[in-house]
Structures are given as C-alpha cells and as structure tokens.
Write a protein that holds these residues in place. Structure first.
Motif, mmCIF file in Angstrom:
data_model
loop_
_atom_site.group_PDB
_atom_site.id
_atom_site.type_symbol
_atom_site.label_atom_id
_atom_site.label_comp_id
_atom_site.label_asym_id
_atom_site.label_seq_id
_atom_site.Cartn_x
_atom_site.Cartn_y
_atom_site.Cartn_z
ATOM 1 N N CYS A 1 0.811 -1.223 0.000
ATOM 2 C CA CYS A 1 0.000 0.000 0.000
ATOM 3 C C CYS A 1 0.847 1.277 0.000
ATOM 4 O O CYS A 1 0.392 2.310 -0.487
ATOM 5 N N CYS B 1 1.364 2.610 -3.412
ATOM 6 C CA CYS B 1 0.293 2.261 -4.365
ATOM 7 C C CYS B 1 -0.280 3.529 -5.003
ATOM 8 O O CYS B 1 -0.553 4.513 -4.300
ATOM 9 N N CYS C 1 -8.053 4.925 -0.988
ATOM 10 C CA CYS C 1 -8.278 3.580 -0.441
ATOM 11 C C CYS C 1 -8.446 3.548 1.083
ATOM 12 O O CYS C 1 -7.520 3.875 1.828
HETATM 13 FE FE1 SF4 Z 1 -3.299 -1.110 -0.705
HETATM 14 FE FE2 SF4 Z 1 -5.596 -0.093 -1.495
HETATM 15 FE FE3 SF4 Z 1 -3.521 -0.031 -3.120
HETATM 16 FE FE4 SF4 Z 1 -4.738 -2.330 -2.646
HETATM 17 S S1 SF4 Z 1 -5.632 -0.559 -3.692
HETATM 18 S S2 SF4 Z 1 -2.496 -1.970 -2.599
HETATM 19 S S3 SF4 Z 1 -5.300 -2.098 -0.486
HETATM 20 S S4 SF4 Z 1 -3.700 1.057 -1.160
#
Ligand code: SF4
Length: 246
Positions: free
Chosen positions: A229, A232, A238
């Motif tokens: 995360c 990300c 998120c």
């Molecule tokens: Fe993490 Fe959300 Fe990215 Fe998935 S979408 S890696 S849960 S930040």
C-alpha cells in the motif's frame, strides 16, 4: 517508487481495427474515472491484451481461466509451433493433440472442450455474422450461450478482440474495489460493470486501459496477501490502504 513516477509497460498486443490508443483526458468525476487516471499516471498504456489477432484474444480468454498468464503464453506458443492457431484447424485436430499443446494452462481436458466449442461457434458465426456489426448485446448473449464462456471471458473477447466499450471485471477488480471501499463483501460482476459503464465515456480504449491497468495493480500492489500500500497509486482513494499504513 517515488509518488508521481511513471513507468511504461510495452509488450506486443492486439488492437481491434478502429481502436486508437489515447490518454484518458476526459472531464468526468467519479471513483472509476479517478482510478483510471491515477493508474494511467503511474503506468501509462498497459499494452493489454497480448496477442496478434481477435482469435488469439478469444483463445487466451478461455485458456487464462483459473491460471496465470505465463501458463497461457506457453500453451499458445505450443499451439503456434504445431500450426494450430486457427479455429478451423482446431476443429480438424484430435483432442489428444490439443490437450497436449494446452497442458501448461491446466484443466486441459475441460479447456480443450471449451476451445473446440468456441472454434465451432467462431467458424459458424463468421460465415453469417460480421462480428463488429452484430452489436454488443447480440454477441454477448451468443458467447454466453457457449459452454465454458462466462461474463469475464465473453467481455474479454468483446472488449479486446472486437473493440466494444465494455469493462472486464476480474478477481483483481473485485479485490481492489472491496479494499478501496473498506467493505467485507464483493460486489457482483454486473454491479461493478454497471458502475463503470455509467461513469466512463463510451470510448472503447478507456475500457481497454482500465482492465489492463487493474491487472498491473493486482500484480504489483493489491495482492491477495501483503498488499503493497505504501507506494500504491490508489492510496489516496483507499480505505484499507489508509488504515494499513497508519
Ligand atoms: Fe493497498 Fe488499497 Fe492499493 Fe490495494 S488498492 S495496494 S489495499 S492502497
């Protein structure tokens, strides 16, 4: 990776006639527009779907069921080496030969039956129907009537093989959206697809981009265990990610 850093993914892919790559520079709000823009900012065009023809896309869409793409590549390479990359040739080939060629993709008996059924439909309908003019609803219901073709396989063929503006929902998509919203249960295929179709402009290449980019996200960050995360590209959207890195 530093925020805002862009990496390019380049690999051979099939683009249906008339589909022109373009960046997602449309003016619309909504979660799915933001997801597409953020993923595109990170990776650009994901060059999806790998292949050289609409038929190769269709074949790959069946072979990739319940297996990783690298196994599909081996199966397609075997079919190609044996001169079996055509639906009419597949129909004239003994099942045992097909089973051997596609063995790397797993479930080879079932998948042989599926590709024979798909080949038969492809050859039969190709004689009477211009696939691109038949329309999404007609083509989708024809594909869904075939044994072994579900919504994800049908939409993969329609989006990447024929260039229809439809979104392919896969396990990566369901996991991503569940984590973004911090919910415990998955939305259904139809619910997710409906949301995306409502929110994105009806431009086939945007649907092409979005699914390919979500596959990349699923492989690089949003894995089933230990999601990455911190860097990300969707962290700002998120719920799960914000909680996880607190
Ligand atoms: Fe993490 Fe959300 Fe990215 Fe998935 S979408 S890696 S849960 S930040």
């Amino acid at each position: 990776m530093a925020p805002g850093t862009k990496t390019e993914l380049i690999r051979p892919r099939y683009l249906p006639p008339g589909i022109i790559p373009k960046p997602p520079l449309f003016k619309r709000c909504g979660t799915w527009s933001s997801i597409l823009r953020l993923l595109y900012e990170r990776w650009g065009d994901p060059y999806w779907w790998p292949g050289n023809s609409a038929w190769e896309v269709a074949l790959g869409a069946v072979l990739t069921q319940n297996t990783a793409w690298k196994n599909v590549e081996k199966a397609i390479s075997n079919l190609s080496a044996e001169g079996l990359l055509s639906p009419s040739v597949i129909l004239q080939t003994p099942s045992t030969t097909l089973e051997q060629a596609i063995a790397p993709s797993g479930y080879f008996r079932q998948k042989t039956r599926k590709i024979v059924i798909l080949s038969s439909w492809w050859v039969r309908s190709g004689e009477t129907v211009n696939h691109n003019q038949a329309g999404y609803d007609h083509m989708r219901s024809e594909l869904l009537s075939l044994w072994g073709v579900g919504p994800e396989t049908a939409d993969s063929i329609l989006c990447y093989g024929f260039g229809f503006p439809c979104f392919v929902v896969d396990a990566y998509t369901k996991r991503m959206i569940r984590r973004l919203r911090g919910t415990a249960t998955d939305l259904s295929y139809d619910e997710i697809q409906h949301e995306v179709h409502q929110q994105l402009p009806e431009e086939p290449f945007y649907f092409n981009l979005l699914h390919g980019l979500i596959v990349e996200l699923g492989k690089q960050h949003c894995r089933s265990r230990n999601p990455q995360c911190v860097d990300c590209p969707l962290l700002s959207l998120c719920m799960h990610g914000k909680t996880a890195i607190r």
